[in-house]
Design a protein around this motif. Structure first.
Motif, PDB file in Angstrom:
ATOM      1  N   ALA A  85     -17.154  -2.309 -61.618  1.00  0.00           N
ATOM      2  CA  ALA A  85     -16.955  -3.433 -60.701  1.00  0.00           C
ATOM      3  C   ALA A  85     -18.270  -3.834 -60.041  1.00  0.00           C
ATOM      4  O   ALA A  85     -18.563  -5.026 -59.890  1.00  0.00           O
ATOM      5  CB  ALA A  85     -15.916  -3.075 -59.646  1.00  0.00           C
ATOM      6  N   ILE A 120     -16.296  -6.001 -53.777  1.00  0.00           N
ATOM      7  CA  ILE A 120     -15.394  -5.027 -54.382  1.00  0.00           C
ATOM      8  C   ILE A 120     -14.438  -4.510 -53.308  1.00  0.00           C
ATOM      9  O   ILE A 120     -14.846  -4.272 -52.172  1.00  0.00           O
ATOM     10  CB  ILE A 120     -16.182  -3.837 -54.962  1.00  0.00           C
ATOM     11  CG1 ILE A 120     -17.158  -4.322 -56.017  1.00  0.00           C
ATOM     12  CG2 ILE A 120     -15.247  -2.792 -55.542  1.00  0.00           C
ATOM     13  CD1 ILE A 120     -18.179  -3.290 -56.407  1.00  0.00           C
ATOM     14  N   ASP A 159     -12.513  -6.844 -58.007  1.00  0.00           N
ATOM     15  CA  ASP A 159     -13.828  -7.449 -57.857  1.00  0.00           C
ATOM     16  C   ASP A 159     -13.715  -8.969 -57.890  1.00  0.00           C
ATOM     17  O   ASP A 159     -12.695  -9.520 -58.285  1.00  0.00           O
ATOM     18  CB  ASP A 159     -14.811  -6.930 -58.910  1.00  0.00           C
ATOM     19  CG  ASP A 159     -14.501  -7.376 -60.322  1.00  0.00           C
ATOM     20  OD1 ASP A 159     -14.426  -8.592 -60.574  1.00  0.00           O
ATOM     21  OD2 ASP A 159     -14.367  -6.503 -61.198  1.00  0.00           O
TER      22      ASP A 159
END
Length: 102
Positions: free
Chosen positions: A12, A25, A39
């Motif tokens: 991510a 995130i 994300d």
């Protein structure tokens, strides 16, 4: 499991942003054995959706091992790992582990 979660988070962080924005995130954990990593990146390209957890398969030029290793570790612990669209606009990886009554 530490390796699986680390791989999802690093994935991510690496792929979960656009070129003009830093990574955004979100990590969520429930008592029911569910961990979600969201994300705000470009999401999962439709042509990669079916092979996302295959080794060495990446649309970004990376090794493609992060999601693959996370998937196999999760399976080894009797869990599941899925990828869907995130409310942040990118990808959501949801890791579910079996829970045991005490």
């Amino acid at each position: 499991m530490r390796r699986a979660v680390t791989n999802l988070f690093v994935n991510a962080l690496t792929h979960g942003h656009t070129t003009d924005r830093p990574a955004e995130i979100r990590l969520g954990v429930t008592t029911g054995g569910v961990l979600a990593v969201d994300d705000a990146g470009p999401g999962i390209p439709p042509d990669l959706a079916d092979s996302l957890f295959d080794r060495f398969h990446s649309g970004s030029g990376s090794t493609g091992l992060g999601p693959s290793v996370a998937f196999r570790v999760t399976q080894a612990h009797g869990g599941t790992l899925t990828a869907t669209d995130s409310p942040l606009g990118g990808a959501r990886f949801t890791l579910r582990l079996p829970t045991h009554d005490r």
